[in-house]
Enzyme design. Structure first.
Site, PDB file in Angstrom:
ATOM      1  N   SER A 198       0.883  -0.967  -0.163  1.00 57.65           N
ATOM      2  CA  SER A 198       0.356   0.215   0.121  1.00 57.65           C
ATOM      3  C   SER A 198       1.432   0.873   0.167  1.00 57.65           C
ATOM      4  CB  SER A 198      -0.705   0.442   1.527  1.00 57.65           C
ATOM      5  OG  SER A 198      -2.212   1.283   1.045  1.00 57.65           O
ATOM      6  N   GLU A 304      -8.985  -5.813  -4.415  1.00 63.60           N
ATOM      7  CA  GLU A 304      -8.691  -4.293  -3.522  1.00 63.60           C
ATOM      8  C   GLU A 304      -9.295  -3.897  -2.781  1.00 63.60           C
ATOM      9  OE1 GLU A 304      -5.457  -3.768  -2.472  1.00 63.60           O
ATOM     10  OE2 GLU A 304      -4.308  -5.083  -3.615  1.00 63.60           O
ATOM     11  N   HIS A 407      -8.049  -5.428  -0.368  1.00 60.41           N
ATOM     12  CA  HIS A 407      -6.666  -4.288   0.102  1.00 60.41           C
ATOM     13  C   HIS A 407      -6.125  -5.101   1.526  1.00 60.41           C
ATOM     14  CE1 HIS A 407      -4.116  -1.593  -0.504  1.00 60.41           C
ATOM     15  NE2 HIS A 407      -4.096  -0.909   0.917  1.00 60.41           N
TER      16      HIS A 407
END
Length: 505
Positions: A198, A304, A407
Site C-alpha cells: 500500500s 482490492e 486490500h
C-alpha cells in the site's frame, strides 16, 4: 553431571547469552526465540522534535554501554485507526532487525509498512517467519506520517528548497543505516531488497524513482501500491489550507503547535508531493525508464476495492446508479449492472469491483496494476502476481460482508502475526497454510536471488516474455494466468478506454 544438575535445579545455569551487535551509535542487546534473534527499537535517526520538526532526519545520538533492544520503539504520531491506536510521540524513528541465529552475510529484506502515509507502524510486522524460513535478515521501520512526514508548505520550501518529503527522507535514512550497520547483524549490505505494501508499495516506487536512493537496494517488491503522486504546487496549497485551519500563517507557528493538534489534522494522504528527493513524479520516471532498474516483484489483490467499499453497505440501487453515473458514465453502469437478486451488500460489492478494476483508489489493483507491471517490464526483469484467495479472514470486516481478496488481505499469509490494530491470529485451514508457506518461500527466494521460487509449487515466470501473472491460490493451486485473462477479469478493455479512471488509461 551432578554439578550440572544442581545448577539447573537452583536456576543458576544460564541459557544462551542474549545476542549483541555493535552499531555505529553503540552496542545493542536483543533477544532470541525459536531460532531467531530480534533487535527491536533501534534508533536510526534523532527524534524529529522541536526545531527538527519538518527537517531532514539527523544522526542518532551515540550511547555508552549496552542498550537493550527488546521492545518496539514508539509509533509515529497518527490518529487511531484499524492500523493501531492513537499516538502523539514524535520520538519515533526506530527500526527493528530480525535474523536467523548465527547469521552471516545473509540477504536483507527492508520492509516499509502501509497505512496511507497517515498511520501504521513497524510493530505490525514480525519478520521472524520470513527470516527463519528463508535465511534472510528482516528490517522493519517507522517513518514520520501525516502532516509530520508529508506536509508541503511554501514556508518550508523557502527554508530548504523542498518540503513534503520528510517521511521519504526517514526511509532513506533507514536504508543508509542498513548499508552502514547491517553487517554487524549478519546481513550483507550488497544484497538488500526493499519492499512494502500500500503506502509502503508507493514508497518503494518513489525510491526506485529517486536518484538519492540508488544503490541503497538491489531488488524491490511493490505490493498493492502505485507510483501516482501529487504535484508540488497542489500539495503546497493543501498545506496552506491545513495551516490556516490550525490558525497558522507561518512555519514558526506550525512548529510551536503541540503534536496533538497536528495529529487531529492529519487525515489525508493527498499531501504527498513531488519534491527534490523525487525530482520527477515517480509515474513519469517509471514510464520513461528513469528509475533504478533492479529486479522487481509487483502485484495486487483480486478484490482490492472491497476494503474501501464497505461504507456502501446498505446502499440502494438508486444510490449505486447515481454514484456510477456521477463518477463515470453509462458505459460503466452497463458493464456493472444491478443484478436481479440483491441484498444489503450488493452495492458495496459492485462499487468494490469498480474501484478495483479502474484503480480508482490511488491507482491500486486491476487494470492500473496490470499497466504498471507492463511498463516496468519494458525496462527491467519483473515478476507479477495477483492474490486470488477470496475466502480467507478479513482484517476488520463488517459482519456478513465478504472481504474477498481485499486490500491488505495477503499480509496475514506473509506475516502470520500481522497485527492490524486488533491482534489477529488467523486460523488457516490446510489449504491456506499451504498458500502461506508458498508465499513465504516465493518472497524469500526473490529476496535471496531476484527470482521467486517455491519448491513443489508452480513455476513463476518473468512477466517480460509472455506477460504471465502468477495467480496466488490456496492448496498449492497457484498458476500463471495470461494478460488477456487478467484483463477480462477486470474489464480492462472498458477502463483503458476511459482515461479519467484512476490511472488505468
Amino acid at each position: 553431571m551432578l554439578i550440572a544438575f544442581l545448577l539447573l535445579a537452583t536456576g543458576t545455569a544460564t541459557a544462551a547469552a542474549a545476542p549483541v551487535a555493535r552499531t555505529a551509535s553503540g552496542v545493542v542487546r536483543g533477544s532470541s526465540s525459536s531460532g531467531v534473534d530480534s533487535f527491536l527499537g533501534i534508533p536510526y535517526a534523532a527524534p524529529p522534535i522541536g526545531d527538527l520538526r519538518w527537517r531532514p532526519p539527523a544522526a542518532p545520538a551515540s550511547w555508552t554501554g549496552v542498550r537493550d533492544a527488546v521492545a518496539y520503539g514508539n509509533r509515529c504520531p497518527a490518529q487511531a485507526s484499524t492500523n493501531g491506536p492513537r499516538s502523539e510521540d514524535e520520538d519515533c524513528l526506530y527500526l527493528n532487525v530480525q535474523r536467523p541465529i548465527a547469521a552471516d552475510k545473509l540477504p536483507v529484506f527492508v520492509w516499509i509498512h502501509g497505512g496511507g502515509l497517515v498511520n501504521g507502524s513497524s510493530n505490525q510486522h514480525d519478520g521472524s517467519l520470513i527470516a527463519k524460513t528463508n535465511g534472510v535478515v528482516v528490517v522493519t521501520l517507522n517513518y514520520r506520517l501525516g502532516l509530520f512526514g508529508f506536509l508541503a508548505h511554501p514556508g518550508l520550501t523557502a527554508e530548504a528548497g523542498q518540503s513534503g518529503d520528510y517521511g521519504f527522507m526517514d526511509q532513506q535514512a533507514a536504508l543508509r543505516w542498513v548499508r552502514q550497520n547491517i553487517s554487524a547483524f549478519g546481513g550483507d549490505p550488497a544484497q538488500v531488497t526493499l519492499g512494502g505494501e500500500s503506502a509502503g508499495g508507493f514508497s518503494t516506487c518513489a525510491h526506485l524513482a529517486s536518484p538519492s536512493s540508488r544503490g541503497l537496494f538491489q531488488r524491490a517488491i511493490i505490493q498493492s501500491g502505485s507510483c501516482i503522486s501529487t504535484p508540488l504546487p497542489q500539495a503546497e496549497q493543501a498545506g496552506v489550507t491545513v495551516a490556516q485551519s490550525l490558525g497558522c500563517a507561518d512555519v514558526a507557528c506550525l512548529r510551536a503547535l503541540p503534536a496533538s493538534r497536528l495529529v487531529d489534522a492529519s487525515t489525508s494522504a493527498s499531501l504527498v508531493s513531488r519534491v527534490p528527493v523525487l525530482p520527477r513524479p515517480p509515474d513519469t520516471a517509471v514510464r520513461t525508464g528513469d528509475f533504478g532498474r533492479v529486479p522487481l516483484m509487483v502485484g495486487a489483490n483480486r478484490d482490492e476495492g472491497r476494503t474501501f467499499a464497505q461504507g456502501f453497505v446498505g446502499a440502494t440501487r438508486e444510490q449505486y446508479e447515481s454514484w456510477v453515473t456521477s463518477t463515470f458514465d453509462e458505459r460503466v453502469l452497463s458493464r456493472y449492472p444491478w443484478p436481479s437478486h440483491a441484498d444489503q451488500f450488493t452495492a458495496a460489492y459492485l462499487i468494490g469491483a469498480i474501484m478495483t478494476d479502474s484503480g480508482l483508489v490511488g491507482g491500486i489493483g486491476g487494470c492500473s496494476t496490470s499497466d504498471l507491471v507492463t511498463t516496468f517490464a519494458g525496462w527491467t526483469r519483473t515478476y507479477a502476481y495477483q492474490f486470488d484467495h477470496r475466502t480467507g479472514p478479513g482484517l476488520a470486516p463488517t459482519p456478513g460482508y465478504v472481504w474477498g481478496a481485499g486490500h491488505a488481505a495477503e499480509l496475514a499469509y506473509l506475516w502470520p502475526s500481522f497485527d492490524n490494530g486488533t491482534p489477529i491470529a488467523p486460523t488457516f485451514d490446510a489449504s491456506e497454510r499451504r498458500l502461506s508457506a508458498d508465499m513465504v518461500r516465493y518472497w524469500g527466494s526473490f529476496i535471496r536471488s531476484g527470482r521467486p521460487f517455491a519448491p513443489g509449487s508452480s513455476p513463476w515466470p518473468a512477466y517480460n516474455g509472455a506477460k504471465l501473472t502468477l495467480s496466488l491460490r490456496a492448496g498449492g493451486a497457484s498458476v500463471p494466468i495470461s494478460y488477456r485473462q487478467l484483463g477480462a477479469e477486470h474489464n480492462c478493455d472498458l477502463w483503458r478506454s476511459l482515461p479519467q479512471a484512476g490511472g488505468a488509461g
